[in-house]
Design a protein around this motif. Structure first.
Motif, PDB file in Angstrom:
ATOM      1  N   HIS A  63       4.800   6.188   9.098  1.00  0.00           N
ATOM      2  CA  HIS A  63       4.294   6.452   7.749  1.00  0.00           C
ATOM      3  C   HIS A  63       3.595   7.808   7.690  1.00  0.00           C
ATOM      4  N   LYS A  64       2.835   8.139   8.710  1.00  0.00           N
ATOM      5  CA  LYS A  64       2.086   9.405   8.745  1.00  0.00           C
ATOM      6  C   LYS A  64       2.926  10.581   9.244  1.00  0.00           C
ATOM      7  N   GLY A  65       4.112  10.290   9.745  1.00  0.00           N
ATOM      8  CA  GLY A  65       4.968  11.359  10.266  1.00  0.00           C
ATOM      9  C   GLY A  65       4.518  11.865  11.613  1.00  0.00           C
ATOM     10  N   LEU A  66       3.827  11.020  12.379  1.00  0.00           N
ATOM     11  CA  LEU A  66       3.285  11.446  13.670  1.00  0.00           C
ATOM     12  C   LEU A  66       4.320  11.375  14.789  1.00  0.00           C
ATOM     13  N   GLU A  67       5.391  10.650  14.565  1.00  0.00           N
ATOM     14  CA  GLU A  67       6.443  10.534  15.573  1.00  0.00           C
ATOM     15  C   GLU A  67       7.777  10.933  14.956  1.00  0.00           C
ATOM     16  N   PRO A  68       8.680  11.465  15.780  1.00  0.00           N
ATOM     17  CA  PRO A  68      10.012  11.805  15.251  1.00  0.00           C
ATOM     18  C   PRO A  68      10.673  10.572  14.657  1.00  0.00           C
ATOM     19  N   SER A  69      11.374  10.779  13.568  1.00  0.00           N
ATOM     20  CA  SER A  69      12.037   9.660  12.900  1.00  0.00           C
ATOM     21  C   SER A  69      13.522   9.677  13.219  1.00  0.00           C
ATOM     22  N   ARG A  70      14.063   8.500  13.519  1.00  0.00           N
ATOM     23  CA  ARG A  70      15.502   8.427  13.759  1.00  0.00           C
ATOM     24  C   ARG A  70      16.291   8.531  12.471  1.00  0.00           C
ATOM     25  N   TYR A  71      15.586   8.527  11.336  1.00  0.00           N
ATOM     26  CA  TYR A  71      16.264   8.608  10.045  1.00  0.00           C
ATOM     27  C   TYR A  71      16.419  10.034   9.532  1.00  0.00           C
ATOM     28  N   GLY A  72      15.780  11.007  10.170  1.00  0.00           N
ATOM     29  CA  GLY A  72      15.834  12.389   9.694  1.00  0.00           C
ATOM     30  C   GLY A  72      14.448  12.991   9.662  1.00  0.00           C
ATOM     31  N   ARG A  73      14.069  13.585   8.521  1.00  0.00           N
ATOM     32  CA  ARG A  73      12.745  14.192   8.412  1.00  0.00           C
ATOM     33  C   ARG A  73      11.653  13.147   8.613  1.00  0.00           C
ATOM     34  N   PRO A  74      10.635  13.433   9.424  1.00  0.00           N
ATOM     35  CA  PRO A  74       9.536  12.488   9.577  1.00  0.00           C
ATOM     36  C   PRO A  74       8.663  12.448   8.330  1.00  0.00           C
ATOM     37  N   GLY A  75       7.984  11.333   8.133  1.00  0.00           N
ATOM     38  CA  GLY A  75       7.075  11.209   6.994  1.00  0.00           C
ATOM     39  C   GLY A  75       7.423  10.034   6.105  1.00  0.00           C
ATOM     40  N   ARG A  76       6.929  10.114   4.879  1.00  0.00           N
ATOM     41  CA  ARG A  76       7.027   8.986   3.938  1.00  0.00           C
ATOM     42  C   ARG A  76       7.396   9.488   2.546  1.00  0.00           C
ATOM     43  N   ILE A  77       7.760   8.574   1.697  1.00  0.00           N
ATOM     44  CA  ILE A  77       7.942   8.893   0.282  1.00  0.00           C
ATOM     45  C   ILE A  77       6.569   9.243  -0.285  1.00  0.00           C
ATOM     46  N   PRO A  78       6.428  10.376  -0.965  1.00  0.00           N
ATOM     47  CA  PRO A  78       5.107  10.825  -1.432  1.00  0.00           C
ATOM     48  C   PRO A  78       4.362   9.764  -2.237  1.00  0.00           C
ATOM     49  N   GLY A  79       3.086   9.592  -1.893  1.00  0.00           N
ATOM     50  CA  GLY A  79       2.236   8.659  -2.617  1.00  0.00           C
ATOM     51  C   GLY A  79       2.363   7.215  -2.199  1.00  0.00           C
ATOM     52  N   SER A  80       3.276   6.933  -1.283  1.00  0.00           N
ATOM     53  CA  SER A  80       3.459   5.532  -0.892  1.00  0.00           C
ATOM     54  C   SER A  80       2.318   5.058  -0.003  1.00  0.00           C
ATOM     55  N   VAL A  81       2.048   3.776  -0.067  1.00  0.00           N
ATOM     56  CA  VAL A  81       1.019   3.147   0.755  1.00  0.00           C
ATOM     57  C   VAL A  81       1.691   2.390   1.892  1.00  0.00           C
ATOM     58  N   ASN A  82       0.926   2.044   2.910  1.00  0.00           N
ATOM     59  CA  ASN A  82       1.504   1.467   4.115  1.00  0.00           C
ATOM     60  C   ASN A  82       0.997   0.045   4.370  1.00  0.00           C
ATOM     61  N   VAL A  83       1.905  -0.913   4.300  1.00  0.00           N
ATOM     62  CA  VAL A  83       1.628  -2.274   4.767  1.00  0.00           C
ATOM     63  C   VAL A  83       2.772  -2.608   5.722  1.00  0.00           C
ATOM     64  N   SER A  84       2.554  -2.323   6.994  1.00  0.00           N
ATOM     65  CA  SER A  84       3.596  -2.500   7.991  1.00  0.00           C
ATOM     66  C   SER A  84       4.015  -3.959   8.090  1.00  0.00           C
ATOM     67  N   ALA A 129      17.664  16.447   1.534  1.00  0.00           N
ATOM     68  CA  ALA A 129      16.688  17.539   1.453  1.00  0.00           C
ATOM     69  C   ALA A 129      16.183  17.774   0.040  1.00  0.00           C
ATOM     70  N   SER A 130      16.870  17.238  -0.962  1.00  0.00           N
ATOM     71  CA  SER A 130      16.421  17.424  -2.342  1.00  0.00           C
ATOM     72  C   SER A 130      15.287  16.462  -2.706  1.00  0.00           C
ATOM     73  N   LEU A 131      15.045  15.482  -1.840  1.00  0.00           N
ATOM     74  CA  LEU A 131      13.985  14.491  -2.127  1.00  0.00           C
ATOM     75  C   LEU A 131      12.711  14.872  -1.372  1.00  0.00           C
ATOM     76  N   PRO A 132      11.555  14.791  -2.037  1.00  0.00           N
ATOM     77  CA  PRO A 132      10.301  15.214  -1.391  1.00  0.00           C
ATOM     78  C   PRO A 132       9.853  14.239  -0.315  1.00  0.00           C
ATOM     79  N   ILE A 133       9.132  14.760   0.658  1.00  0.00           N
ATOM     80  CA  ILE A 133       8.614  13.923   1.736  1.00  0.00           C
ATOM     81  C   ILE A 133       7.195  14.367   2.042  1.00  0.00           C
ATOM     82  N   GLU A 134       6.400  13.448   2.571  1.00  0.00           N
ATOM     83  CA  GLU A 134       4.964  13.702   2.772  1.00  0.00           C
ATOM     84  C   GLU A 134       4.576  13.253   4.169  1.00  0.00           C
ATOM     85  N   THR A 135       3.674  13.988   4.817  1.00  0.00           N
ATOM     86  CA  THR A 135       3.168  13.618   6.135  1.00  0.00           C
ATOM     87  C   THR A 135       1.638  13.680   6.116  1.00  0.00           C
ATOM     88  N   GLY A 136       1.050  13.234   7.223  1.00  0.00           N
ATOM     89  CA  GLY A 136      -0.388  13.341   7.342  1.00  0.00           C
ATOM     90  C   GLY A 136      -1.114  12.071   6.938  1.00  0.00           C
TER      91      GLY A 136
END
Length: 290
Positions: free
Chosen positions: A191-212, A283-290
């Motif tokens: 969710h935070k983009g701290l690890e490489p993602s097997r799906y492509g760009r690391p991170g999350r959909i902007p503004g999303s919350v995390n309930v694993s 790449a046209s869709l925004p992504i967020e990390t941190g």
């Protein structure tokens, strides 16, 4: 819980095994590493081999990617056309007048995915086995080996329930809207983009919350108590007046979140079927990390 019949305990299932209207299914898929140079996030391996080693007596096996997903896309586990899906369920004996129990190995997410798919077709006489085969085994309940049980084909009547699945366009349109909340069911490190993602760009959909989804299960592979789940969702600002969009990597683990939200009485629930398997590679869709 909203629908007590949607979750069945091992004890309750053991008491009805052998009933003529009962249909039990192992839904397990394994995600194996992709070969070097492959652009696929993983290889989806049906759990047929572990099913044949041991399964609940009388059970059949459902191959999610091989028979219950859209064959016309490279994305894994995408919903097929309703008529195609209904025909597949009917071939396996699911239809009018049957009672369905779904289970998995290692996690309940494969069972909750099939539960969500069946609900989208208007089929509600379906339950997920709490704890799956792991709990059934731990209690030393009866097991069979070999080929699937022989359920006769059935007529599956579609009663479409729209809105349970959504796409990237609707998710993008929901970004920043106060009446929507987007929930990521992946682990916090992804969710935070701290690890490489097997799906492509690391991170999350902007503004999303995390309930694993992993935090919604106990070590026994059973779901956590509804009150505990409610607290986890509320802590992330997920309230019943909002439209909830859930996602994960491939539209599977997010169905654990959706199952519990449904049981807690939330109404406006949808699954972003493409999830990060689609979003992170566009790449046209925004992504967020941190």
């Amino acid at each position: 819980m909203r629908d007590p019949q949607a979750l069945i305990s091992t004890q309750e299932l053991a008491a009805i095994v052998g009933r003529p209207d009962l249909r039990i299914y192992d839904c397990t898929t394994y995600l194996e590493p992709s070969p070097p140079g492959s652009d696929d996030p993983y290889v989806a391996v049906p759990g047929r081999h572990t099913f044949e080693e041991a399964h609940i007596p009388g059970a059949d096996f459902l191959d999610l990617q091989g028979e219950f997903s859209d064959p016309a896309t490279r994305l894994r586990f995408m919903m097929p056309a309703p008529a195609l899906l209904a025909a597949s369920f009917g071939r396996h004996g699911i239809g009018d007048g049957t009672r369905v129990v779904l289970y998995g190995i290692g996690t309940m997410m494969w069972a909750t995915r099939f539960w969500w798919m069946l609900r989208s077709l208007g089929f509600d006489n379906v339950a997920v086995l709490d704890g799956g085969l792991d709990k059934w085994r731990a209690e030393r309940r009866p097991l069979e080996s070999g080929e699937p049980g022989d359920y006769l084909p059935a007529t599956f009547t579609i009663k479409p329930r729209p809105g349970l699945f959504t796409d990237s366009h609707a998710v993008k349109a929901a970004l920043g809207r106060p009446d929507h909340v987007i929930v990521n069911a992946l682990g916090p490190q992804f969710h935070k983009g701290l690890e490489p993602s097997r799906y492509g760009r690391p991170g999350r959909i902007p503004g999303s919350v995390n309930v694993s989804a992993a935090t919604l299960m106990q070590p026994t592979k059973e779901l956590i108590a509804p009150t505990e789940a409610e607290q986890k969702f509320a802590a992330q600002g997920i309230t019943k007046d909002k439209n909830v969009i859930a996602y994960c990597g491939g539209g599977i683990s997010a169905t654990i979140d959706l199952f519990l939200l449904h049981q807690l009485g939330y109404d406006n629930l949808t699954l972003y079927d493409g999830s990060m398997g689609e979003w992170a590679r566009d790449a046209s869709l925004p992504i967020e990390t941190g």
